[in-house]
Structures are given as C-alpha cells and as structure tokens.
Design a protein around this motif. Structure first.
Motif, mmCIF file in Angstrom:
data_model
loop_
_atom_site.group_PDB
_atom_site.id
_atom_site.type_symbol
_atom_site.label_atom_id
_atom_site.label_comp_id
_atom_site.label_asym_id
_atom_site.label_seq_id
_atom_site.Cartn_x
_atom_site.Cartn_y
_atom_site.Cartn_z
ATOM 1 N N LYS A 16 0.823 -1.220 0.000
ATOM 2 C CA LYS A 16 0.000 0.000 0.000
ATOM 3 C C LYS A 16 0.856 1.269 0.000
ATOM 4 C CE LYS A 16 -2.721 -0.449 3.500
ATOM 5 N NZ LYS A 16 -2.089 0.606 4.282
ATOM 6 N N GLU A 39 -5.012 6.446 8.185
ATOM 7 C CA GLU A 39 -5.699 6.038 9.418
ATOM 8 C C GLU A 39 -5.062 4.766 9.959
ATOM 9 O OE1 GLU A 39 -9.912 5.840 9.462
ATOM 10 O OE2 GLU A 39 -10.067 7.985 9.258
ATOM 11 N N PRO A 40 -5.070 4.535 11.270
ATOM 12 C CA PRO A 40 -5.498 5.515 12.242
ATOM 13 C C PRO A 40 -4.489 6.659 12.294
ATOM 14 C CG PRO A 40 -4.527 3.621 13.346
ATOM 15 C CD PRO A 40 -4.591 3.290 11.903
ATOM 16 N N ARG A 50 -3.758 6.762 17.762
ATOM 17 C CA ARG A 50 -3.035 5.697 17.060
ATOM 18 C C ARG A 50 -1.963 5.060 17.954
ATOM 19 N NH1 ARG A 50 -1.143 4.464 11.634
ATOM 20 N NH2 ARG A 50 0.873 3.483 11.797
ATOM 21 N N LEU A 54 -1.914 1.046 18.782
ATOM 22 C CA LEU A 54 -0.872 0.151 18.259
ATOM 23 C C LEU A 54 0.188 -0.212 19.304
ATOM 24 C CD1 LEU A 54 -0.357 1.615 14.655
ATOM 25 C CD2 LEU A 54 -1.875 -0.229 15.380
ATOM 26 N N TYR A 70 -10.532 3.181 17.086
ATOM 27 C CA TYR A 70 -10.392 3.438 15.642
ATOM 28 C C TYR A 70 -11.481 4.405 15.186
ATOM 29 C CZ TYR A 70 -6.849 -0.166 14.653
ATOM 30 O OH TYR A 70 -5.683 -0.898 14.591
ATOM 31 N N ARG A 74 -11.149 8.218 13.810
ATOM 32 C CA ARG A 74 -11.728 8.494 12.476
ATOM 33 C C ARG A 74 -12.622 9.737 12.499
ATOM 34 N NH1 ARG A 74 -13.268 3.425 11.231
ATOM 35 N NH2 ARG A 74 -11.136 3.282 10.464
ATOM 36 N N ARG A 96 -6.107 3.542 4.342
ATOM 37 C CA ARG A 96 -7.041 2.859 5.259
ATOM 38 C C ARG A 96 -8.158 3.795 5.700
ATOM 39 N NH1 ARG A 96 -5.451 -2.062 6.563
ATOM 40 N NH2 ARG A 96 -3.263 -2.617 6.629
ATOM 41 N N TYR A 97 -9.313 3.195 5.937
ATOM 42 C CA TYR A 97 -10.477 3.952 6.425
ATOM 43 C C TYR A 97 -11.450 2.924 6.991
ATOM 44 C CZ TYR A 97 -14.075 7.683 6.258
ATOM 45 O OH TYR A 97 -15.040 8.609 6.575
ATOM 46 N N SER A 100 -11.154 -0.949 6.808
ATOM 47 C CA SER A 100 -10.218 -1.647 7.703
ATOM 48 C C SER A 100 -10.960 -2.091 8.957
ATOM 49 C CB SER A 100 -9.058 -0.722 8.107
ATOM 50 O OG SER A 100 -8.129 -0.574 7.067
ATOM 51 N N SER A 101 -11.863 -1.246 9.461
ATOM 52 C CA SER A 101 -12.633 -1.627 10.650
ATOM 53 C C SER A 101 -13.572 -2.798 10.344
ATOM 54 C CB SER A 101 -13.441 -0.432 11.173
ATOM 55 O OG SER A 101 -12.598 0.493 11.815
ATOM 56 N N TYR A 104 -10.917 -5.893 9.930
ATOM 57 C CA TYR A 104 -10.132 -6.272 11.119
ATOM 58 C C TYR A 104 -11.024 -6.484 12.348
ATOM 59 C CZ TYR A 104 -5.620 -5.152 8.860
ATOM 60 O OH TYR A 104 -4.519 -5.135 8.049
ATOM 61 N N GLN A 105 -11.854 -5.443 12.678
ATOM 62 C CA GLN A 105 -12.646 -5.560 13.914
ATOM 63 C C GLN A 105 -13.962 -6.297 13.658
ATOM 64 O OE1 GLN A 105 -10.882 -2.420 13.252
ATOM 65 N NE2 GLN A 105 -9.407 -3.452 14.580
ATOM 66 N N MET A 155 -0.917 -4.854 16.125
ATOM 67 C CA MET A 155 -1.749 -5.449 15.074
ATOM 68 C C MET A 155 -0.937 -6.398 14.193
ATOM 69 S SD MET A 155 -4.692 -4.372 15.791
ATOM 70 C CE MET A 155 -5.783 -4.754 14.431
HETATM 71 P P1 TYD Z 1 -0.130 0.685 9.982
HETATM 72 O O1 TYD Z 1 1.255 0.571 10.510
HETATM 73 O O2 TYD Z 1 -0.566 2.007 9.445
HETATM 74 O O3 TYD Z 1 -0.403 -0.477 8.965
HETATM 75 P P2 TYD Z 1 -0.255 -0.536 7.388
HETATM 76 O O4 TYD Z 1 1.080 0.020 7.042
HETATM 77 O O5 TYD Z 1 -0.413 -1.994 7.079
HETATM 78 O O6 TYD Z 1 -1.402 0.288 6.847
HETATM 79 O O7 TYD Z 1 -1.083 0.235 11.182
HETATM 80 C C1 TYD Z 1 -2.420 0.295 11.112
HETATM 81 C C2 TYD Z 1 -2.966 -0.987 11.691
HETATM 82 O O8 TYD Z 1 -4.283 -0.742 12.160
HETATM 83 C C3 TYD Z 1 -3.082 -2.098 10.667
HETATM 84 O O9 TYD Z 1 -2.735 -3.318 11.291
HETATM 85 C C4 TYD Z 1 -4.553 -2.136 10.341
HETATM 86 C C5 TYD Z 1 -5.189 -1.687 11.596
HETATM 87 N N1 TYD Z 1 -6.509 -1.028 11.469
HETATM 88 C C6 TYD Z 1 -7.628 -1.649 12.005
HETATM 89 O O10 TYD Z 1 -7.529 -2.755 12.556
HETATM 90 N N2 TYD Z 1 -8.836 -1.020 11.931
HETATM 91 C C7 TYD Z 1 -8.983 0.202 11.366
HETATM 92 O O11 TYD Z 1 -10.100 0.755 11.310
HETATM 93 C C8 TYD Z 1 -7.812 0.841 10.813
HETATM 94 C C9 TYD Z 1 -7.927 2.187 10.165
HETATM 95 C C10 TYD Z 1 -6.594 0.183 10.887
#
Ligand code: TYD
Length: 206
Positions: A16, A39-40, A50, A54, A70, A74, A96-97, A100-101, A104-105, A155
């Motif tokens: 990305k 984001e975050p 953030r 993390l 998150y 946002r 990301r926006y 991702s939630s 992931y969540q 994460m």
């Molecule tokens: P980051 O280091 O920015 O990851 P990457 O380089 O892969 O984008 O860390 C963001 C982490 O947060 C990544 O593991 C994804 C996670 N995330 C969520 O779980 N939910 C969310 O809503 C967002 C925006 C990110």
C-alpha cells in the motif's frame, strides 16, 4: 463542487505505502489538487489515539475498545482534515479507512458488520468513499514478499491466521460497487498502472 474521496485498503505487506507514493507522484505531475492522509491518524489527536491502539504493551485491550478507538480517531480525522479538504474541492486519498474496521474488527475480531456500522455511523453517513482500492494479495504471499512481520506493532504481531481472516473480511466487501480489488501480485509498476487505469475509468481523475 465537493472533491472526490478515495481510500486504499489491504493486508499487512500488500504494498500500500509504495502504491500511495507512486500515486502521489502521478497526481503531482498532473497538477491534481489533492491531499493524502492515513488512518489511524491523520490529525494530531488521531495520531495520539493511534499510539494507544498500536502500543504493543496493551495486550489487554478488548476488541470493543479497539473498534471504538479506531472510530474515535476516524471522527476527529474526518471533521478536522477530510471534510474541509472535500469541501474545498480537493481529491482526498486516504491510507485505510472504515473498510479496515469492517475487515479487522468486524470480521477478524468477530464484532460483526452491524457493530462497525453503528460506531462508524458518522463517517458512513456523509463520508463513505467514492472509490476504494483494495490491494488484493493473500497474507501468506504478502508476508513472504515482506520477509516477516514487525512484532513490536500490536496489530502486525497477530499471526497469520488472524491476517487470513482479515483477508476473508476484505473479500466480503467486494459486494459494494465502490470496493475494487486490484490483483497486486505482479510488479510494483504493473500494479501502479492498474490503479491509474481504474481511477481514470471510474472518473476519479482525467
Ligand atoms: P499501519 O502501521 O498504518 O499499517 P499498514 O502500514 O499496514 O497500513 O497500522 C495500522 C494498523 O491498524 C493495521 O494493522 C490495520 C489496523 N486497522 C484496524 O484494525 N482497523 C482500522 O479501522 C484501521 C484504520 C486500521
């Protein structure tokens, strides 16, 4: 006229950051008025949130707290950075926006789509992206390409099984017409070309 809002999504190691860098160079060359954010984070307060999310020491953080943090980061980011830029007619590109939630969540942590929709109601009401680029590569292939995960990041250190679920979560989002999967298993330049072609075909850029 309100500007367009596009987001980039993908599993860890999907490339990305590289693709966003290429896109920024391309947009600059073409004189497009744009901002790039992530984001975050993306604003001072959201970047502070953030750091909490993390922090590798916070192993006790429950899934709901994670999702709400998150979402909190946002809302602040949307109000402070995204909305003003869109209202000024700029193209907004976000690393990301809300998807991702969902992945992931909602999916991987198992909180469900409705929970994510509820806590992100503000962002989803008026600030759903016009287009989302999903860099489509399985975590297995992505990790191999990246030579392993960064275990100091809460994460990233979740393990392959978790990231496989995230990938499945993303795949479910292809039901939304704005969500475009781009096969990124080729070279970086091949992927960059596919992304540019997609953005032109979907009238995001000329
Ligand atoms: P980051 O280091 O920015 O990851 P990457 O380089 O892969 O984008 O860390 C963001 C982490 O947060 C990544 O593991 C994804 C996670 N995330 C969520 O779980 N939910 C969310 O809503 C967002 C925006 C990110």
């Amino acid at each position: 006229m309100r500007g367009k809002f596009i987001t980039f999504e993908g599993c860890e190691g999907s490339g990305k950051s590289t693709q966003l860098k290429y896109l920024a160079e391309y947009l600059k060359e073409r004189g497009v008025d744009f901002i790039m954010s992530r984001e975050p984070g993306g604003s001072e307060i959201s970047e502070d949130i953030r750091r909490i999310i993390l922090n590798g020491r916070y192993t006790a953080m429950c899934d709901e707290c994670e999702a709400l943090l998150y979402a909190a980061a946002r809302i602040q980011h949307v109000k402070e950075i995204i909305a003003p830029a869109l209202n000024a007619g700029k193209l907004v590109v976000c690393d990301r926006y809300v998807d991702s939630s969902f992945a992931y969540q909602g999916y991987a942590r198992g909180l469900g789509e409705e929970f994510i929709k509820d806590v992100n109601a503000f962002a989803l009401k008026e600030y759903t992206p016009d287009l989302t680029v999903f860099l489509d590569i399985s975590p297995m292939e992505a990790f191999a390409r990246k030579h392993g995960a960064d275990n100091s990041d809460r994460m990233e250190s979740q393990g392959l099984e978790f990231h496989q679920r995230v990938y499945e979560g993303y795949k479910q989002l292809t039901k939304y017409p704005r969500f475009h999967a781009v096969d990124c298993r080729g070279t970086k330049t091949e992927t960059a070309k596919k992304i540019r072609e997609l953005l032109i075909a979907e009238n995001i850029i000329d």
